[in-house]
Motif scaffolding. Structure first.
Motif, mmCIF file in Angstrom:
data_model
loop_
_atom_site.group_PDB
_atom_site.id
_atom_site.type_symbol
_atom_site.label_atom_id
_atom_site.label_comp_id
_atom_site.label_asym_id
_atom_site.label_seq_id
_atom_site.Cartn_x
_atom_site.Cartn_y
_atom_site.Cartn_z
ATOM 1 N N VAL A 162 -73.187 -63.760 -69.379
ATOM 2 C CA VAL A 162 -72.517 -63.309 -68.160
ATOM 3 C C VAL A 162 -71.027 -63.588 -68.320
ATOM 4 O O VAL A 162 -70.604 -64.749 -68.318
ATOM 5 C CB VAL A 162 -73.043 -64.031 -66.906
ATOM 6 N N PRO A 163 -70.186 -62.557 -68.466
ATOM 7 C CA PRO A 163 -68.741 -62.805 -68.528
ATOM 8 C C PRO A 163 -68.212 -63.195 -67.158
ATOM 9 O O PRO A 163 -68.731 -62.749 -66.132
ATOM 10 C CB PRO A 163 -68.170 -61.458 -68.991
ATOM 11 N N CYS A 164 -67.176 -64.040 -67.127
ATOM 12 C CA CYS A 164 -66.626 -64.465 -65.843
ATOM 13 C C CYS A 164 -65.740 -63.381 -65.237
ATOM 14 O O CYS A 164 -65.484 -63.379 -64.037
ATOM 15 C CB CYS A 164 -65.842 -65.765 -65.990
ATOM 16 N N ALA A 165 -65.261 -62.456 -66.062
ATOM 17 C CA ALA A 165 -64.502 -61.304 -65.588
ATOM 18 C C ALA A 165 -65.236 -60.053 -66.058
ATOM 19 O O ALA A 165 -66.329 -60.134 -66.636
ATOM 20 C CB ALA A 165 -63.071 -61.348 -66.137
ATOM 21 N N ARG A 166 -64.656 -58.873 -65.780
ATOM 22 C CA ARG A 166 -65.306 -57.640 -66.227
ATOM 23 C C ARG A 166 -65.553 -57.675 -67.721
ATOM 24 O O ARG A 166 -66.569 -57.205 -68.211
ATOM 25 C CB ARG A 166 -64.440 -56.424 -65.869
ATOM 26 N N LEU A 167 -64.603 -58.212 -68.460
ATOM 27 C CA LEU A 167 -64.729 -58.342 -69.910
ATOM 28 C C LEU A 167 -64.379 -59.770 -70.288
ATOM 29 O O LEU A 167 -63.361 -60.298 -69.852
ATOM 30 C CB LEU A 167 -63.791 -57.367 -70.626
ATOM 31 N N GLY A 168 -65.232 -60.399 -71.070
ATOM 32 C CA GLY A 168 -65.015 -61.782 -71.451
ATOM 33 C C GLY A 168 -64.626 -61.906 -72.906
ATOM 34 O O GLY A 168 -64.484 -60.916 -73.627
ATOM 35 N N GLY A 169 -64.451 -63.145 -73.368
ATOM 36 C CA GLY A 169 -64.044 -63.399 -74.742
ATOM 37 C C GLY A 169 -65.128 -64.006 -75.596
ATOM 38 O O GLY A 169 -64.844 -64.508 -76.692
ATOM 39 N N ASP A 170 -66.383 -63.985 -75.124
ATOM 40 C CA ASP A 170 -67.499 -64.515 -75.911
ATOM 41 C C ASP A 170 -68.165 -63.410 -76.709
ATOM 42 O O ASP A 170 -68.128 -62.236 -76.334
ATOM 43 C CB ASP A 170 -68.568 -65.125 -74.994
ATOM 44 N N ALA A 171 -68.802 -63.803 -77.800
ATOM 45 C CA ALA A 171 -69.661 -62.883 -78.557
ATOM 46 C C ALA A 171 -70.661 -63.729 -79.344
ATOM 47 O O ALA A 171 -70.408 -64.902 -79.644
ATOM 48 C CB ALA A 171 -68.855 -62.000 -79.497
ATOM 49 N N PHE A 172 -71.803 -63.138 -79.663
ATOM 50 C CA PHE A 172 -72.804 -63.821 -80.478
ATOM 51 C C PHE A 172 -73.657 -62.767 -81.173
ATOM 52 O O PHE A 172 -73.626 -61.571 -80.817
ATOM 53 C CB PHE A 172 -73.679 -64.754 -79.623
ATOM 54 N N LEU A 187 -69.260 -67.161 -80.847
ATOM 55 C CA LEU A 187 -67.813 -67.341 -80.930
ATOM 56 C C LEU A 187 -67.193 -67.183 -79.550
ATOM 57 O O LEU A 187 -67.761 -66.557 -78.660
ATOM 58 C CB LEU A 187 -67.190 -66.373 -81.933
ATOM 59 N N ASP A 188 -66.012 -67.766 -79.395
ATOM 60 C CA ASP A 188 -65.321 -67.783 -78.103
ATOM 61 C C ASP A 188 -63.834 -67.592 -78.353
ATOM 62 O O ASP A 188 -63.179 -68.453 -78.940
ATOM 63 C CB ASP A 188 -65.593 -69.116 -77.397
ATOM 64 N N VAL A 189 -63.302 -66.443 -77.931
ATOM 65 C CA VAL A 189 -61.885 -66.137 -78.107
ATOM 66 C C VAL A 189 -61.098 -66.711 -76.936
ATOM 67 O O VAL A 189 -61.559 -66.705 -75.792
ATOM 68 C CB VAL A 189 -61.674 -64.609 -78.203
ATOM 69 N N SER A 190 -59.908 -67.201 -77.216
ATOM 70 C CA SER A 190 -59.059 -67.737 -76.154
ATOM 71 C C SER A 190 -58.732 -66.648 -75.136
ATOM 72 O O SER A 190 -58.524 -65.489 -75.483
ATOM 73 C CB SER A 190 -57.759 -68.292 -76.749
ATOM 74 N N GLY A 191 -58.706 -67.036 -73.857
ATOM 75 C CA GLY A 191 -58.350 -66.108 -72.795
ATOM 76 C C GLY A 191 -59.524 -65.263 -72.327
ATOM 77 O O GLY A 191 -60.659 -65.418 -72.776
ATOM 78 N N HIS A 192 -59.216 -64.327 -71.409
ATOM 79 C CA HIS A 192 -60.204 -63.413 -70.846
ATOM 80 C C HIS A 192 -59.585 -62.022 -70.764
ATOM 81 O O HIS A 192 -58.396 -61.848 -71.023
ATOM 82 C CB HIS A 192 -60.641 -63.869 -69.447
ATOM 83 N N GLY A 193 -60.383 -61.072 -70.383
ATOM 84 C CA GLY A 193 -59.861 -59.730 -70.183
ATOM 85 C C GLY A 193 -60.033 -58.839 -71.391
ATOM 86 O O GLY A 193 -60.719 -59.180 -72.370
ATOM 87 N N PHE A 364 -70.321 -67.231 -69.749
ATOM 88 C CA PHE A 364 -71.547 -67.965 -70.019
ATOM 89 C C PHE A 364 -72.306 -67.235 -71.126
ATOM 90 O O PHE A 364 -72.717 -66.088 -70.961
ATOM 91 C CB PHE A 364 -72.407 -68.048 -68.764
ATOM 92 N N SER A 365 -72.470 -67.912 -72.262
ATOM 93 C CA SER A 365 -73.283 -67.395 -73.370
ATOM 94 C C SER A 365 -74.247 -68.477 -73.803
ATOM 95 O O SER A 365 -73.826 -69.617 -74.068
ATOM 96 C CB SER A 365 -72.424 -66.990 -74.566
ATOM 97 N N LEU A 366 -75.537 -68.160 -73.876
ATOM 98 C CA LEU A 366 -76.546 -69.126 -74.294
ATOM 99 C C LEU A 366 -77.604 -68.394 -75.108
ATOM 100 O O LEU A 366 -78.211 -67.430 -74.624
ATOM 101 C CB LEU A 366 -77.167 -69.817 -73.094
ATOM 102 N N VAL A 367 -77.803 -68.835 -76.336
ATOM 103 C CA VAL A 367 -78.761 -68.222 -77.259
ATOM 104 C C VAL A 367 -79.802 -69.266 -77.644
ATOM 105 O O VAL A 367 -79.442 -70.396 -78.004
ATOM 106 C CB VAL A 367 -78.070 -67.686 -78.520
ATOM 107 N N ALA A 368 -81.071 -68.905 -77.567
ATOM 108 C CA ALA A 368 -82.165 -69.799 -77.981
ATOM 109 C C ALA A 368 -82.912 -69.159 -79.147
ATOM 110 O O ALA A 368 -83.422 -68.040 -79.015
ATOM 111 C CB ALA A 368 -83.111 -70.044 -76.816
ATOM 112 N N LEU A 369 -82.970 -69.857 -80.286
ATOM 113 C CA LEU A 369 -83.665 -69.370 -81.472
ATOM 114 C C LEU A 369 -84.825 -70.321 -81.775
ATOM 115 O O LEU A 369 -84.626 -71.530 -81.910
ATOM 116 C CB LEU A 369 -82.704 -69.303 -82.653
ATOM 117 N N THR A 370 -86.020 -69.772 -81.848
ATOM 118 C CA THR A 370 -87.218 -70.571 -82.103
ATOM 119 C C THR A 370 -87.764 -70.233 -83.479
ATOM 120 O O THR A 370 -87.801 -69.071 -83.887
ATOM 121 C CB THR A 370 -88.296 -70.275 -81.037
ATOM 122 N N PHE A 371 -88.217 -71.278 -84.206
ATOM 123 C CA PHE A 371 -88.714 -71.117 -85.569
ATOM 124 C C PHE A 371 -90.160 -71.590 -85.608
ATOM 125 O O PHE A 371 -90.424 -72.774 -85.805
ATOM 126 C CB PHE A 371 -87.835 -71.905 -86.545
#
Length: 372
Positions: A162-172, A187-193, A364-371
């Motif tokens: 869930v980005p905090c703005a229309r477009l966020g700086g997270d990716a996975f 990854l998390d880029v500085s800033g937003h937008g 907000f970025s949260l990834v769960a990987l199960t093995f």
């Protein structure tokens, strides 16, 4: 002289008149729901906000009452009135008790949704619609880069973003390098937008397409060095980023990982009460022309689960309480597994409750990987 004075008087009168089209400006509510921004005109009949029709503005969230509030034009003002809602209506951060006149630009908080009141002319409305279309296209592009969940196989994956703005700086992302190796990153880029979002998309695309020349993507240290060489901040509008990258060798169940200024991943082992942190040291990507990102290792027993997140998942300040820490998120994650199936969306809901139900201040970025 009289002619000169007459000219001055006419000039003053012209400057005192409202700009052309001022009378045609409309009262509008600006609200973003499900990734789409709408402009809702407000007139004397008013706009009722509620959880379901016949409300004119429907916000289908549990914290919104069936008839939550009404916003209407009264004379030369726009007035908002709470309709006895359970959770209240906030205007510019304060809960209202009776009818309140809205100043232009006022922020109306309805549960987790923020609504802005503005006045706009026809040209402004058209310009805003065009900008919304551009943002929608950019949002669709970013969404297309997110990976699909993995529900079976030797690696299972679920996530919530869930980005905090229309477009966020997270990716996975995550993917198979070949039949023996599986890799992933956050990854998390500085800033937003828009700028941060497009930079995050460019870096994520590079990792997805394995577009670092001469880099072995089974080697996290080499991946970080390759990213740093390709994305120096001075060549990308001063933007830097943090990242956590891993490569899993499936047969020996050996996890190799490195960090570029990012907080630790969390490894939750079967039978353990709390997940353990997997820290790694290294500077953020783009800050230094050359650096070292050491690779660390861990062994994953059957049933192990790896959680990766952005800092927006735990940098929460509860109303009237102390700021959350990374350990608070680890405790919350412990309740979600193993052996229970990973449910990052439920963790997001719990984080939101901790923050008083208000929108989060960061992506907000949260990834769960199960093995298995």
């Amino acid at each position: 002289m009289a002619a000169d004075e007459d000219q001055v008087e006419r000039t003053v009168i012209r400057r005192a008149l409202p700009p052309s089209g001022e009378a045609a400006r409309e009262h509008v509510l600006i609200v973003t729901l499900d990734g789409t921004t709408r402009q809702i005109p407000v007139g004397p009949a008013g706009v009722v906000v509620g959880r379901q029709p016949p409300a004119e503005l429907v916000i289908a969230q549990p914290e919104i009452s069936r008839r939550h509030c009404r916003i209407a034009v009264e004379g030369d003002a726009v007035v908002i009135t709470d309709l006895g809602s359970t959770n209240g209506t906030l205007v510019d951060g304060a809960r209202i008790a009776g009818p309140v006149r809205l100043a232009e630009g006022a922020a109306i908080q309805l549960g987790s949704v923020l609504v802005r009141y503005q006045r706009r002319g026809a040209a402004e409305l058209a310009e805003a619609a065009e900008l919304e279309a551009e943002l929608q296209r950019a949002g669709d592009y970013v969404a297309a880069l997110l990976p699909s969940p993995l529900e079976d196989g030797p690696v299972r994956a679920a996530w919530h973003f869930v980005p905090c703005a229309r477009l966020g700086g997270d990716a996975f992302g995550y993917d198979w390098l070949d039949e023996s190796w599986f890799s992933g990153f956050v990854l998390d880029v500085s800033g937003h937008g828009v700028g941060s979002a497009m930079h995050a998309a460019a870096v994520a695309n590079t990792l997805r397409r394995r577009g670092l020349p001469g880099v072995d993507f089974r080697d996290p240290s080499a991946v970080m060095a390759g990213l740093n060489a390709m994305f120096p901040m001075e060549a990308h509008n001063g933007l830097m980023l943090t990242a956590w990258y891993f490569a899993l060798e499936l047969a020996p169940r050996r996890l190799r990982f490195a960090s570029a200024g990012h907080h630790a991943g969390l490894l939750h082992l079967p039978g353990e009460a709390l997940p353990q942190a997997l820290p790694a040291r290294g500077p953020a990507i783009g800050m230094l022309p050359a650096a070292v990102w050491p690779t660390s290792e861990a062994v994953l027993p059957p049933g192990a689960r790896l959680w990766l997140s952005s800092d927006g998942a735990f940098e929460i300040v509860p109303p009237g309480g102390e700021a959350w820490t990374f350990d608070d998120m680890a405790t919350l994650i412990a309740r979600a597994g193993p052996p229970a199936p990973p449910q990052p969306d439920r963790i997001y809901a719990a984080v939101r409750r901790t923050g008083g139900g208000l929108p989060l201040a960061d992506d907000f970025s949260l990834v769960a990987l199960t093995f298995p």
